[in-house]
Design an enzyme around this catalytic site. Structure first.
Site, short mmCIF file in Angstrom:
data_model
loop_
_atom_site.label_atom_id
_atom_site.label_comp_id
_atom_site.label_asym_id
_atom_site.label_seq_id
_atom_site.Cartn_x
_atom_site.Cartn_y
_atom_site.Cartn_z
N ARG A 1 43.27 20.24 22.02
CA ARG A 1 44.29 21.28 22.08
C ARG A 1 45.32 20.94 23.16
NH1 ARG A 1 40.24 26.31 22.81
NH2 ARG A 1 39.08 24.65 23.88
N LYS B 1 41.75 24.14 28.73
CA LYS B 1 40.42 24.21 29.33
C LYS B 1 40.51 24.17 30.85
CE LYS B 1 37.04 24.66 27.86
NZ LYS B 1 36.40 26.00 27.70
N TYR C 1 42.19 28.67 30.76
CA TYR C 1 40.82 29.20 30.79
C TYR C 1 40.11 28.62 32.01
CZ TYR C 1 41.27 30.88 25.96
OH TYR C 1 41.66 31.55 24.82
N HIS D 1 36.63 30.35 33.33
CA HIS D 1 35.19 30.63 33.19
C HIS D 1 34.45 30.24 34.48
CE1 HIS D 1 35.71 31.48 28.93
NE2 HIS D 1 36.36 30.33 28.79
N GLU E 1 40.89 34.23 30.22
CA GLU E 1 39.78 35.04 29.70
C GLU E 1 39.61 36.38 30.40
OE1 GLU E 1 37.82 32.54 32.94
OE2 GLU E 1 39.32 32.20 31.36
N ASP F 1 30.29 29.13 27.48
CA ASP F 1 31.38 29.05 28.46
C ASP F 1 31.10 29.93 29.68
OD1 ASP F 1 33.29 27.18 27.63
OD2 ASP F 1 34.13 28.55 26.16
#
Length: 373
Positions: free
Chosen positions: A15, A75, A94, A96, A118, A270
């Site tokens: 991505r 990511k 993101y 996490h 997120e 995740d």
């Protein structure tokens, strides 16, 4: 503002933080966009398309991190990327953090402004920047589970939907949220015997209204989770506590007593996973076996369908990217409490309550952090 879009370097991650259409919007708003060479190849977008959209294509990630005011990724930054962050630089991606103390420590030390997709919220409830990837992962979880149930891949040797005269597989979905709903769509379409477990009466009611008698709904208790997991052929872990580590609903003892050749697809990985025996895997080596149970725990499942995932993600992140770039992060976060909920790390302090609790950091209210700028 100078916006930097490096190429993703996590294992089999294709991505990209901004597609050419998103770049064009940012440039039209008066911003400079630096895109690492070949960053969009995984979604079929070549350098020339980025140049046509107004981007400056840069050969090395180091130069992007050195020049950009804001880094836009997909990511969480890997160790080599975290080392390139600098004080006051905005990171929008993101993260996490709750199950990742090493990353959290590095981001705290960097002094950067780290905003996590997120934990950005919506005026209408939910997590709008997480939802598109949860939809993709939910749908992929059934595909992955069906594949793993095949005998050559360690499974029972079952066809998910069975055939006339032969029972279908029992699919148990933990969580009736976005992941669970989209997993249900695919599982029902493939003819599986679907059971959905959730602790929210409202979620169960909504699921019933949507799917009716095509699925079975169960209120979540320790007893009901254990009973249905032990009887399952495929378990999908789709539980989420925003920002916090996922609760361990499936214990190691349950795994020991599951059917040999059954499968767990832990979409919650995740956030640490909802199964005690789960550990993050990659697209290169997606599965492992514990007590004869196949575990599929790929931490970036949507990366396997990067074109769909990138455009779905850009649809929801672009308005926030423009807001941060047009106003600057202080004004943007001050004006928008829902975007402010995405602020996880601010110049060496943890500003996300669940992360601070799970990793034993002192919590700083994000409004206080911004007021002290």
């Amino acid at each position: 503002m100078i916006i930097g879009v490096p190429k993703e370097i996590k294992n089999h991650e294709y991505r990209v933080g901004m597609a050419p259409a998103s770049v064009r919007e940012a440039v039209a708003n008066g911003h400079t966009v630096l895109v690492e060479s070949c960053a969009g190849e995984g979604i079929g977008c070549l350098n020339d398309e980025y140049v046509a959209a107004g981007a400056e294509v840069i050969e090395k990630a180091e130069d992007i991190f050195a020049r950009a005011d804001m880094i836009v990724k997909v990511k969480e930054p890997q160790a080599v990327e975290r080392a390139m962050l600098r004080e006051g630089q905005i990171l929008f991606t993101y993260l996490h953090l709750a199950p990742d103390p090493e990353q959290t420590s590095d981001l705290v030390k960097s002094g950067a402004i780290c905003i996590a997709y997120e934990t950005v919220t919506s005026p209408y409830g939910g997590l709008p920047l997480l939802a598109p990837m949860s939809k993709v992962a939910g749908r992929m979880s059934i595909q992955a589970g069906a594949y793993c149930l095949e005998h050559p891949h360690g499974g029972l040797g079952m066809l998910l939907g069975g055939v006339p005269g032969v029972d279908p597989a029992k699919v148990v979905i933990l969580g009736a949220g976005v992941v669970g709903t989209h997993a249900t769509h695919i599982a029902v379409g493939m003819g599986a015997d679907v059971w959905v477990i959730d602790r929210s009466p409202e979620a169960i009611e909504a699921h019933w209204r949507q799917f009716g008698r095509s699925t079975n709904t169960v209120f979540s208790t320790t007893e009901s989770v254990e009973r249905h997991v032990l009887d399952a052929d495929l378990v999908i872990g789709g539980v989420l506590i925003p920002g916090a580590e996922a609760p361990k609903l499936v214990t190691a003892d349950m795994v020991r007593r599951m059917k040999p050749g059954s499968v767990i697809v832990d979409v919650a990985i995740d956030q640490g996973g909802c199964c005690e025996t789960s550990r993050a895997t990659t697209h290169a080596e997606p599965t492992y076996i514990v007590d004869n149970v196949v575990h599929y725990c790929v931490a970036n499942m949507p990366g396997g369908v990067p074109r769909t995932s990138t455009y779905a993600l850009n649809n929801v992140t672009l308005p926030h990217i423009l807001k941060l770039a047009n106003k600057g992060y202080i004004q943007a976060l001050t004006d928008d409490p829902h975007l402010r909920n995405g602020l996880n790390v601010h110049k060496g302090r943890i500003t996300q309550r669940e992360v601070a609790h799970d990793l034993d950091y002192e919590y700083l209210d994000p409004q206080v952090a911004l007021a002290n700028e």
